[in-house]
Design a protein around this motif. Structure first.
Motif, PDB file in Angstrom:
ATOM      1  N   GLU A  22      45.601 -52.342  19.819  1.00 27.91           N
ATOM      2  CA  GLU A  22      45.241 -50.926  19.786  1.00 27.91           C
ATOM      3  C   GLU A  22      44.895 -50.502  18.361  1.00 27.91           C
ATOM      4  N   GLY A  23      45.646 -51.039  17.382  1.00 28.68           N
ATOM      5  CA  GLY A  23      45.377 -50.711  15.989  1.00 28.68           C
ATOM      6  C   GLY A  23      44.045 -51.259  15.522  1.00 28.68           C
ATOM      7  N   VAL A  24      43.746 -52.504  15.873  1.00 26.63           N
ATOM      8  CA  VAL A  24      42.470 -53.107  15.479  1.00 26.63           C
ATOM      9  C   VAL A  24      41.320 -52.359  16.136  1.00 26.63           C
ATOM     10  N   LYS A  25      41.466 -52.036  17.409  1.00 27.82           N
ATOM     11  CA  LYS A  25      40.402 -51.297  18.109  1.00 27.82           C
ATOM     12  C   LYS A  25      40.122 -49.959  17.425  1.00 27.82           C
ATOM     13  N   SER A  26      41.179 -49.274  17.009  1.00 25.98           N
ATOM     14  CA  SER A  26      40.991 -47.963  16.374  1.00 25.98           C
ATOM     15  C   SER A  26      40.330 -48.091  15.008  1.00 25.98           C
ATOM     16  N   ASN A  27      40.317 -49.294  14.441  1.00 25.01           N
ATOM     17  CA  ASN A  27      39.710 -49.517  13.130  1.00 25.01           C
ATOM     18  C   ASN A  27      38.266 -50.011  13.202  1.00 25.01           C
ATOM     19  N   LEU A  28      37.755 -50.203  14.407  1.00 25.20           N
ATOM     20  CA  LEU A  28      36.405 -50.733  14.553  1.00 25.20           C
ATOM     21  C   LEU A  28      35.347 -49.735  14.083  1.00 25.20           C
ATOM     22  N   ALA A  29      34.342 -50.266  13.408  1.00 27.62           N
ATOM     23  CA  ALA A  29      33.232 -49.433  12.948  1.00 27.62           C
ATOM     24  C   ALA A  29      32.211 -49.195  14.051  1.00 27.62           C
ATOM     25  N   ARG A  30      32.208 -50.056  15.053  1.00 31.81           N
ATOM     26  CA  ARG A  30      31.256 -49.954  16.150  1.00 31.81           C
ATOM     27  C   ARG A  30      31.816 -50.740  17.329  1.00 31.81           C
ATOM     28  N   LYS A  31      31.217 -50.535  18.481  1.00 29.05           N
ATOM     29  CA  LYS A  31      31.618 -51.268  19.677  1.00 29.05           C
ATOM     30  C   LYS A  31      31.389 -52.761  19.457  1.00 29.05           C
ATOM     31  N   PRO A  32      32.341 -53.634  19.866  1.00 30.93           N
ATOM     32  CA  PRO A  32      32.162 -55.082  19.706  1.00 30.93           C
ATOM     33  C   PRO A  32      30.843 -55.548  20.315  1.00 30.93           C
ATOM     34  N   GLN A  33      30.111 -56.371  19.567  1.00 35.37           N
ATOM     35  CA  GLN A  33      28.786 -56.812  19.999  1.00 35.37           C
ATOM     36  C   GLN A  33      28.341 -58.007  19.174  1.00 35.37           C
ATOM     37  N   GLY A  34      27.361 -58.748  19.689  1.00 37.39           N
ATOM     38  CA  GLY A  34      26.763 -59.841  18.933  1.00 37.39           C
ATOM     39  C   GLY A  34      27.687 -61.022  18.728  1.00 37.39           C
ATOM     40  N   ASN A  35      27.246 -61.939  17.864  1.00 37.18           N
ATOM     41  CA  ASN A  35      28.049 -63.121  17.556  1.00 37.18           C
ATOM     42  C   ASN A  35      28.688 -62.960  16.177  1.00 37.18           C
ATOM     43  N   ASP A  36      29.318 -64.012  15.677  1.00 34.34           N
ATOM     44  CA  ASP A  36      30.014 -63.909  14.394  1.00 34.34           C
ATOM     45  C   ASP A  36      29.057 -63.634  13.234  1.00 34.34           C
ATOM     46  N   ARG A  37      27.862 -64.223  13.296  1.00 38.87           N
ATOM     47  CA  ARG A  37      26.898 -63.990  12.215  1.00 38.87           C
ATOM     48  C   ARG A  37      26.423 -62.535  12.193  1.00 38.87           C
TER      49      ARG A  37
END
Length: 336
Positions: A184-199
């Motif tokens: 929950e803490g990591v999610k609240s720190n996201l700059a954008r919705k998870p997307q793409g690959n590691d690069r």
């Protein structure tokens, strides 16, 4: 007088053909052809055994299940403990015991029952902006949930196998309640919705969308060899985080012998070759990974990223925690 083939004659024909068949081994691989070729060529040169490789994008378990005892596959070669465990859990492999394998592969990097054997590792690390993140600002996986990173983290989907394995490791160290709170803490720190690959996450740091991201070490090498992506790579540095009560999370590439391997003896020879320092260094250099055989060394570029202490949990223990880890990821709607 008409001469007809007899059962003996047919058997003799099979016996005559057998030596040619015995000098081959069949491999199903999730790894790209250009990464496998240096290994298979070196094995054939050393042993005279031909390697037939079927490169799969997905569906290895389904294919092996459909083929059953008639499958031509002797070995499966894949990345990520979840994919290795899936083949084992489907009952498609057989245990392999070998003094050579035991000597080449540390206990943390093979199945205790011998169903799969590790080859090379990669760490799940943090890419940090050189301009906006000071040295020492982030040192542990636990740090990722610190409110100071609000709006500053990028990552691929939480349900991707690489992130599920990381969450499984967190679960192993901290238990369910703490893992749920961390997610929950990591999610609240996201700059954008998870997307793409590691690069894509490193590109986002370069473009200013975020300051840190989660990724595998080998993508740094991949980006540096690409003219366009080199600029992304140059904008970040690698941080090797650890768990507060453990080391850095690593994942693995590995090999397993199929349950119905038609060329079992040759398959074992190839497994022993793949775990040798020579073969692991070939593969690790081609894909910027870390060899695990005693006495083997990473490529010069990989070594330049720094040293780290790998977490010593057996990866099969993490594989068993995958379903629970995925459930927690979905419970917090990490990708939502």
């Amino acid at each position: 007088m008409t001469i007809r083939p007899t059962a003996f004659a047919s058997g003799l024909a099979l016996m005559i053909a057998a030596p040619a068949f015995a000098q081959e081994v069949n491999l199903y691989s999730y790894r790209q052809p250009e990464l496998m070729a240096p290994l298979t060529d070196a094995f054939t040169e050393e042993t005279g055994i031909k390697v037939n490789v079927a490169h799969l994008d997905k569906g290895m378990v389904e294919r092996l299940t459909a083929e059953g005892d008639r499958s031509p596959a002797d070995l499966v070669f894949t990345v990520d403990i979840s994919r290795l465990a899936a083949v084992v859990e489907a009952g498609l492999t057989q245990p392999v015991q070998s003094e050579t394998l035991e000597a080449n592969v540390p206990a943390a990097y093979h199945d205790p029952e011998g169903h799969w054997w590790g080859l090379t590792t990669r760490a799940r690390i943090i890419y940090a902006s050189k301009d906006r993140v000071a040295e020492g600002d982030v040192t542990t996986y636990e740090d990722l949930a610190d409110p100071k990173w609000e709006g500053r983290i990028c990552t691929r989907s939480g349900t991707h196998a690489y992130n599920v394995a990381l969450v499984a490791a967190y679960l192993h160290h901290h238990g369910e309640e703490a893992t749920l709170e961390w997610l929950e803490g990591v999610k609240s720190n996201l700059a954008r919705k998870p997307q793409g690959n590691d690069r894509a996450q490193v590109k986002a740091i370069w473009s200013g969308e975020c300051d840190i991201s989660i990724g595998n070490t080998y993508y740094m090498g991949k980006m540096l060899e690409d003219e366009e992506q080199k600029e992304w790579a140059d904008s970040v540095r690698i941080v090797f985080p650890t768990f507060e009560n453990g080391g850095a999370h690593v994942n693995i590439s590995g090999v397993a012998m199929t349950k119905s391997a038609p060329n079992k003896e040759n398959a074992l020879k190839m497994m022993e070759f793949l775990t040798s320092p020579k073969a692991q260094e070939i593969y690790a250099e081609a894909n910027y990974e870390y060899p695990i055989a005693p006495g083997s060394e990473p490529a010069e570029l990989v070594a330049s990223w720094g040293e780290f202490e790998a977490d010593d949990v057996n990866l099969m223990d993490l594989a068993e925690l995958r379903p629970q880890a995925l459930q927690l990821i979905q419970q917090v709607d990490f990708d939502g």
